[in-house]
Scaffold this motif. Structure first.
Motif, PDB file in Angstrom:
ATOM      1  N   PRO A  52      16.816  32.361  67.632  1.00 24.32           N
ATOM      2  CA  PRO A  52      16.130  32.259  66.345  1.00 24.32           C
ATOM      3  C   PRO A  52      17.103  32.587  65.212  1.00 24.32           C
ATOM      4  O   PRO A  52      18.088  33.299  65.413  1.00 24.32           O
ATOM      5  N   GLN A  53      16.800  32.058  64.033  1.00 21.79           N
ATOM      6  CA  GLN A  53      17.604  32.416  62.868  1.00 21.79           C
ATOM      7  C   GLN A  53      17.370  33.866  62.484  1.00 21.79           C
ATOM      8  O   GLN A  53      16.328  34.460  62.771  1.00 21.79           O
ATOM      9  N   TYR A  58      15.557  35.965  56.365  1.00 19.14           N
ATOM     10  CA  TYR A  58      15.858  35.491  55.014  1.00 19.14           C
ATOM     11  C   TYR A  58      15.421  36.619  54.082  1.00 19.14           C
ATOM     12  O   TYR A  58      14.233  36.945  54.005  1.00 19.14           O
ATOM     13  N   CYS A  93      15.574  27.180  56.685  1.00 20.11           N
ATOM     14  CA  CYS A  93      15.043  26.885  58.023  1.00 20.11           C
ATOM     15  C   CYS A  93      15.381  25.461  58.447  1.00 20.11           C
ATOM     16  O   CYS A  93      15.714  25.209  59.613  1.00 20.11           O
ATOM     17  N   GLY A 101      18.870  25.489  59.560  1.00 22.51           N
ATOM     18  CA  GLY A 101      18.978  26.147  60.860  1.00 22.51           C
ATOM     19  C   GLY A 101      18.483  25.276  61.990  1.00 22.51           C
ATOM     20  O   GLY A 101      19.086  25.232  63.072  1.00 22.51           O
ATOM     21  N   ARG A 114      12.516  31.810  63.715  1.00 21.02           N
ATOM     22  CA  ARG A 114      13.242  32.684  62.797  1.00 21.02           C
ATOM     23  C   ARG A 114      12.593  34.065  62.737  1.00 21.02           C
ATOM     24  O   ARG A 114      11.378  34.215  62.865  1.00 21.02           O
ATOM     25  N   ILE A 151       8.088  29.403  58.106  1.00 21.58           N
ATOM     26  CA  ILE A 151       8.925  29.250  59.303  1.00 21.58           C
ATOM     27  C   ILE A 151       8.244  28.323  60.309  1.00 21.58           C
ATOM     28  O   ILE A 151       8.877  27.441  60.900  1.00 21.58           O
ATOM     29  N   TYR A 197       9.665  24.652  61.798  1.00 19.20           N
ATOM     30  CA  TYR A 197      10.094  24.507  63.187  1.00 19.20           C
ATOM     31  C   TYR A 197       9.102  23.790  64.090  1.00 19.20           C
ATOM     32  O   TYR A 197       9.483  23.299  65.152  1.00 19.20           O
TER      33      TYR A 197
END
Length: 270
Positions: free
Chosen positions: A177-178, A181, A194, A197, A205, A216, A220
């Motif tokens: 996962p990122q 932020y 995102c 990423g 994330r 998020i 995704y």
């Protein structure tokens, strides 16, 4: 079918009332933080409060980010929470070598997740990712990494980001996962970050506020068009063995089918 986790909500361990709210916020995983979010004079309180909570199973998976393994608090953190019924995973910050993962793995059966936060950690990414079967994932800690590298522009982090994505895949782990932020007000910036990423191969994330969770997820989760295309590929592959072409002429093979199945799995479809 269980959906792949996309949101990981961090919450300070010394604020039990905030932890309680986080458990009902809709995150796929709640990460109780004993490290950066907790001041030194609150470490013991955070540890005790977290251990008390985790004596019972929780409604969502709960991970605990313990203090760095070379800190004065990590041993007590591990002793307090490892093995409790409500604990689903341990997040180990500032891991820079495979030996650190193995040191923890021999004292607890809990799934481990390593955070890589330095240039040395990124160089050792694959070794860390394959250090022990108990390790289930790796991720970057970009605030510390940025400071270690002296990087200010986002582009300066793209190489270590890709390195960690590749290491996770090569080790047979889930895509990382990122990292968080930090500006909880800038939802447009979060969305754009995102999207970047996702293009690099990240999946999901970490968040530091519930308002970030739907952004998020939207970034995704597959779109309706992506899901429709994936279903078309699966149907075509099921109807014909071997490589085939879709009605519009696009070629499909095993790799394309695998990607389609992954797309459907993200939405909880078979």
């Amino acid at each position: 079918m269980t959906r792949t986790p996309l949101t990981w909500l961090y919450v300070p361990g010394d604020r039990p009332h905030v932890v309680a709210k986080a458990l009902a916020a809709g995150a796929d995983v709640v990460v109780i933080d004993l490290e950066d979010a907790v001041a030194q004079d609150r470490k013991e309180h955070a540890r005790a409060a977290t251990a008390e909570l985790l004596t019972e199973p929780q409604p969502v998976p709960v991970h605990v980010r313990v203090n760095a393994l070379d800190s004065p608090w990590s041993a007590a953190d591990l002793a307090a929470v490892a093995g409790l019924p409500g604990l689903s995973g341990l997040r180990l910050p500032k891991v820079s070598a495979p030996e650190q993962v193995r040191q923890v793995a021999v004292v607890t059966p809990v799934p481990l997740y390593a955070l890589l936060e330095s240039a040395l950690a990124v160089e050792h990414a694959y070794g860390i990712a394959t250090a022990h079967p108990a390790l289930r994932g790796i991720a970057l800690g970009e605030a510390d990494l940025r400071a270690d590298l002296g990087v200010r522009a986002e582009a300066g982090l793209d190489w270590p980001r890709s390195r960690v994505v590749l290491a996770a895949r090569a080790a047979g782990l889930a895509p990382p996962p990122q990292t968080v932020y930090p500006d909880i007000r800038d939802l447009d910036g979060l969305s754009a970050s995102c999207a970047h990423g996702r293009a690099l191969g990240f999946l999901g994330r970490a968040a530091i506020h519930p308002r970030q969770l739907p952004v998020i997820e939207r970034a995704y989760l597959p779109t309706d068009a992506e899901l429709e295309h994936a279903e078309t590929i699966i149907k075509a592959a099921s109807a014909n063995e071997g490589a085939q072409a879709l009605p519009d002429g696009r070629f499909i093979d095993a790799a394309v089918v695998a990607m389609a199945r992954r797309t459907l799995s993200l939405a909880g479809r078979t």
